[in-house]
Design an enzyme around this catalytic site. Structure first.
Site, mmCIF file in Angstrom:
data_model
loop_
_atom_site.group_PDB
_atom_site.id
_atom_site.type_symbol
_atom_site.label_atom_id
_atom_site.label_comp_id
_atom_site.label_asym_id
_atom_site.label_seq_id
_atom_site.Cartn_x
_atom_site.Cartn_y
_atom_site.Cartn_z
ATOM 1 N N ILE A 1 0.410 -1.135 0.219
ATOM 2 C CA ILE A 1 0.145 0.355 -0.041
ATOM 3 C C ILE A 1 0.991 0.927 -0.508
ATOM 4 O O ILE A 1 1.863 1.776 0.734
ATOM 5 C CB ILE A 1 -0.728 0.465 1.047
ATOM 6 C CG1 ILE A 1 -2.387 -1.677 0.984
ATOM 7 C CG2 ILE A 1 -1.993 1.067 1.282
ATOM 8 C CD1 ILE A 1 -2.886 -1.680 -0.002
ATOM 9 N N LYS A 2 0.530 1.751 -1.141
ATOM 10 C CA LYS A 2 1.096 3.212 -0.890
ATOM 11 C C LYS A 2 0.626 4.629 -0.465
ATOM 12 O O LYS A 2 -1.001 4.772 -0.957
ATOM 13 C CB LYS A 2 1.744 3.347 -2.850
ATOM 14 C CG LYS A 2 2.934 4.527 -2.640
ATOM 15 C CD LYS A 2 3.080 4.512 -4.312
ATOM 16 C CE LYS A 2 4.347 5.322 -4.770
ATOM 17 N NZ LYS A 2 4.400 5.398 -6.269
#
Length: 217
Positions: free
Chosen positions: A82-83
């Protein structure tokens, strides 16, 4: 140093993966737009092309909605990373997700202080943008050098993922400094293969081979 491909073009990823040069993939909203595809569909396909981390970025700005979006994205595949942006809410989200064992890439880093905050929040990766830093009159590679020193000082496990790479010199300097990962557009990875003396050498060998009149097999 690991190489990540900075693209959502699955054909490019598949072609480069065949060379053994793909350790992961990074995407962002701009790359998803460029692909013209649904984020869930293209991210799932990318995750099938590499065993390494595939960064999928949330677009919310508040912590609670970031968590909701992250919950959707991390269900795509086990290798989704997840960014999140380097904001207070982004770091809250980073801390919550990494505490649950989810990989997190903290992006849009432009200072060593920001990188220190991300490491303290438990980020799996920090993404300093060297090209954009250079564009605005700063030294992008000095930023990587500073982050490497700070992380080594305190034995942080957060990996330095050099982003916004524009050319092979950025890759070379990142490797010299000891960055953990370089994420690059496919064009930059392809340029790493190129050298005029390699091309001339092949040309000379082929010319001499033709003169022998031989064939292999």
């Amino acid at each position: 140093m690991k190489f990540f491909v900075d693209t959502a073009d699955t054909a490019e990823i598949a072609d480069l993966a065949a060379t053994g040069m793909v350790d992961g993939v990074t995407t962002n909203p701009s790359l998803i737009k460029k692909s013209g595809r649904d984020i869930m569909e293209v991210t799932k396909e990318i995750c099938g092309l590499t065993d390494g981390p595939v960064s999928a970025e949330v677009v919310a700005l508040d912590h609670e909605t970031m968590l909701k979006e992250a919950e959707v994205l991390r269900k795509i595949a086990d290798n989704v990373c997840i960014k999140v942006p380097l904001t207070i809410d982004g770091l809250k989200t980073c801390k919550a997700l990494t505490s649950e064992g989810t990989m997190v890439n903290v992006t849009l880093c432009f200072s060593a202080n920001q990188a220190l905050l991300a490491a303290k929040a438990g980020a799996s990766f920090i993404s300093p943008f060297v090209g954009r830093h250079d564009d605005n009159g700063f030294d992008g590679m000095k930023l990587i050098d500073d982050i490497r020193l700070i992380y080594d000082n305190y034995a942080y496990e957060t990996e330095i993922l050099v982003a916004s790479i524009r050319h092979p010199i950025h890759v070379l300097e990142s490797a010299r400094i000891g960055a953990d990962v370089a994420t690059m557009p496919p064009s930059v990875i392809r340029n790493l293969f190129k050298h005029i003396l390699t091309d001339k050498g092949i040309e000379g060998f082929l010319a001499d081979w033709k003169d022998t009149g031989q064939q292999i097999g």
